[in-house]
Design an enzyme around this catalytic site. Structure first.
Site: not given
Length: 434
Positions: A62, A271-272, A309-310, A334-337
């Site tokens: 979000e 990892p998330r 952040g990498e 998110n697959p758009l990344e």
């Protein structure tokens, strides 16, 4: 107020004395920042002068979705400041990292108070936002009720209401209608979300589009990228991005299937939640962990990239990426990344959190779906590694999908800015007695 709303308010009030223990427990596990726990009680306000717009974005997805919107909002209203509240440490960290230098001075962050009536009142009376917006599916009844009592115009932005969530809200129709009625503007991600939100709230809902389509590409430090590329030159590399428990073992098993036919194969797991890095490394029996100072050198076969952040760096490095959260029933990430960074996309069967986006990618040939098994995963990765043309075709199709709705932030800002008071009446919201 509905009976369910009164019960929720009462339950939250009764639970309030126990919630500090819960918050301290979360802080001990790295889920909260100990010195910022007062913010979860509604304390810690530092309202700037002039108009203030409040966004509440629950977590990472979000928060990242509103990043393209913030500069547009600030350009559209001189003197405007934005307060962003989130509920996770990771989202707060990424917000600080990703804000452009010219935007950051006008954006403030606080952790959102828990949905206790007294804490919500304290938060709003101290910050006095002139207008606000909740992002996606955050529908906290007490916070929204307190905003309504203070006549703060509110919007639901990038609204999401899955079929499952709509069914659950349908069990409490009066609470659903009451909660959604607090929003002056409701902007849904998709026509399906709009239909479900309208049915629950009994009011028209527009669907301008999904802000996740408008995000900028994930950043990467040029020096770090150059260093990792030098270390991995000539090696086939695939990435498991934003993984969840239960997926890493499957990924390691797929690596073992692929490795005999792929000399030098490097599997990178991000990892998330980076704090899971040591546990993941222990489970897979690898000492190659980025947060511990290891690099994916020639001796590394499975590398755990457990830094924050990498992800943009590793999408740029990989020949293919499987989307985490899709091999277990989490709903995917998110697959758009990867689509914005030219990385061929693979995804398991569980992508229901991004059904609209995945549908568009599938229609364009920009994603390959697979069963949740090591063999199916190995087969999909091998197909991309074996045919660079196939991978480039997938990546090109996905990039076209990701480029859709580039003007969406302007359209959303045009719907939100009128919620602010006229410039000659900007005095901030008054406190409402409890």
């Amino acid at each position: 107020m509905s009976v369910a709303g009164l019960l929720w308010r009462g339950a939250a009030t009764l639970a309030a004395p126990l919630l500090p223990l819960y918050l301290r427990s979360r802080a001990e596990r790295g889920k909260e920042i100990a010195e910022r726990l007062p913010e979860r009680h509604g304390d810690g306000a530092a309202r700037p002068p002039g108009p203030l717009f409040w966004f509440h974005a629950a977590s990472v997805g979000e928060t990242l979705s509103i990043l393209p919107l913030l500069p547009v909002m600030l350009r559209g209203r001189p003197g405007l400041h934005v307060l962003v509240t989130t509920g996770t440490v990771t989202s707060a960290t990424l917000l600080a990292q990703r804000l452009p230098a010219d935007v950051a001075p006008r954006v403030l962050h606080r952790f959102v108070p828990l949905d206790v009536p007294a804490w919500a009142r304290r938060f709003l009376d101290a910050w006095r936002p002139d207008a606000g917006a909740f992002v996606e599916s955050e529908l906290w009844p007490n916070l929204l009720a307190a905003a309504a009592e203070r006549r703060i115009p509110m919007a639901l932005v990038n609204g999401r209401m899955s079929v499952r969530s709509a069914r659950r809200w349908g069990w409490l129709p009066a609470l659903a209608r009451q909660t959604l009625s607090r929003f002056d503007v409701v902007l849904a991600q998709s026509p399906g979300d709009a239909e479900r939100l309208a049915a629950l709230g009994g009011r028209p809902v527009s669907a301008p589009g999904n802000l996740k389509f408008a995000a900028d590409p994930l950043p990467a430090d040029p020096a770090a990228l150059a260093a990792v590329r030098a270390l991995t030159a000539g090696r086939p590399v695939w990435l498991a991005a934003s993984t969840h428990p239960g997926e890493e073992a499957m990924i390691a098993a797929a690596h073992r299937i692929l490795a005999p036919a792929r000399p030098g194969l490097l599997t990178i797991i991000v990892p998330r939640h980076p704090e899971r890095g040591p546990a993941v490394a222990a489970e897979l029996g690898t000492a190659s962990r980025r947060a511990a100072g290891a690099e994916p050198g020639p001796d590394a076969t499975i590398h755990i990239a457990d830094t924050l952040g990498e992800l943009g760096l590793f999408y740029r490095l990989a020949d293919a990426a499987v989307i985490g959260g899709s091999l277990v029933p989490h709903g995917g990430q998110n697959p758009l990344e990867p689509a914005r960074l030219g990385c061929p996309i693979l995804a398991g069967p569980h992508m229901h959190n991004f059904a609209e986006i995945v549908g568009a990618l599938e229609a364009a040939g920009g994603i390959r779906r697979l069963a949740a098994s090591p063999a199916a995963l190995a087969d999909a990765v091998d197909a991309v590694l074996s045919s660079p043309d196939y991978g480039r075709s997938m990546a090109g199709a996905a990039a076209l999908v990701a480029a859709q709705q580039a003007e969406l932030p302007e359209r959303v800002a045009a719907a939100l800015l009128p919620l602010l008071p006229a410039q000659d009446t900007e005095e901030g919201r008054v406190t409402v007695e409890a």
